[in-house]
Design a protein around this motif. Structure first.
Motif: not given
Length: 345
Positions: A190-194, A229-230, A249-250, A264-267
């Motif tokens: 939810p709410s990813v901006s791409c 995440s953006t 997330n984020q 892998v990219l953590v929060s």
């Protein structure tokens, strides 16, 4: 109020089938024993499957009342009597394989049923949707967009003009996707901006002149991107996310960034514009990466670090600025000793 249950309880499964899913060997227990669910070590009831791979939970293992336990060979003797033992190379990975069989609906959060396009969605007549696409209420799909079979566009998501989305994707509620090309089996929470503008300005005493961002976002197959995440589109070339990469997330990804395969990219990781992550890079939470640097293939960066220079492949790094972990630990220890010496003078 009744207890809410969001995932259906699985049908009982024989231990032998669990072992096959987990690529595990039954070293204690009957192959025909029934497993009726899963649970944490400390809260397991009769019939439950658990796993153990961290010695921090040894006390919970010693008192577990589970029916069976996935465990590495080196820890098999720690499993209490009366609990079936399934030995596997990587208990956590085997646990994931078993859960995917027991709870397939948790792998792709789409309610079962026929595909549909809600009469409360807005789909431009010039958009192309293959058979089997679901579009939930409030979603908007712009002119020239293309959406592949089996993809689900959740409520209130916005798919911009000309966007291409592959097959069997999930675009979560309230996502916005523009100036982007997505492969197959891409999952946006939810709410990813791409695909929005990258942060580009020509700064000067007369004010900050906006630099048009004319690139795209390219997301390859089997990428998963966490909530809120953006990912900014490229300025003069594409922002790229390689196949199999998992993003928490984020996370913020700036324009022109290239993220390799299976990273892998953590929060709350932040990747500044035009940096490059080669394949299989892993970055801990709240780490920042400066623009125009390269992190080599297979490198791991500890949480709350700052990457300000290129990092060679295959290393483990941490600190501010990030450096090889052994050097970082020595510097931390030396600083601690210096502080202790100063405090006692």
């Amino acid at each position: 109020m009744s207890e809410p249950i969001f995932f259906d309880a699985p049908e009982p499964v024989q231990l032998s089938e669990i072992a096959a899913w987990a690529d595990a060997e039954i070293v204690r227990g009957e192959p025909g024993q029934l497993i009726s669910g899963v649970a944490p070590l400390e809260d397991a009831s009769a019939g439950a499957l658990v796993f153990f791979d961290n010695t921090a939970y040894l006390k919970q293992l010693e008192t577990t009342t589970a029916a069976a336990c996935l465990v590495a060979k080196r820890h098999k003797d720690k499993v209490p009597d009366g609990v079936a033992v399934l030995v596997c190379a990587d208990p956590y990975r085997s646990w994931a394989l078993v859960l995917a069989h027991l709870f397939p609906q948790a792998m792709r959060p789409v309610e079962p049923g026929e595909a549909f396009i809600s009469d409360r969605a807005i789909v431009d007549p010039a958009a192309t949707l293959e058979d089997g696409v679901t579009v939930e209420p409030g979603a908007v799909i712009g002119a020239g967009a293309e959406v592949g079979a089996g993809t689900v566009i959740r409520a209130n998501a916005v798919i911009g003009r000309g966007v291409k989305i592959g097959r069997d994707c999930v675009i979560g509620p309230n996502c916005t996707v523009q100036h982007s090309v997505l492969g197959n089996r891409v999952y946006l929470h939810p709410s990813v901006s791409c695909g929005q503008d990258g942060f580009g300005y020509a700064m000067g005493p007369a004010g900050h002149l906006k630099v048009p961002q004319v690139g795209r976002v390219i997301i390859q197959d089997d990428v998963e991107i966490g909530a809120n995440s953006t990912i900014d589109r490229g300025a003069n070339r594409d922002t790229m996310i390689g196949e199999g990469t998992k993003i928490d997330n984020q996370v913020q990804i700036g324009h022109n960034v290239v993220v390799g395969r299976h990273c892998v990219l953590v929060s709350q990781v932040g990747l500044s514009g035009s940096c490059t992550l080669e394949d299989f890079v892993a970055i801990g939470g709240q780490t920042g990466v400066r623009g125009h640097v390269t992190i080599g293939m297979g490198s791991q960066v500890a949480a709350v670090s700052v990457v300000s220079d290129d990092l060679p492949a295959g290393g483990r790094y941490g600190g501010t600025p990030a450096k090889p972990v052994k050097q970082w630990f020595r510097e931390v220890a030396a600083l601690r000793k210096l502080a202790e010496r100063g405090g006692g003078s």
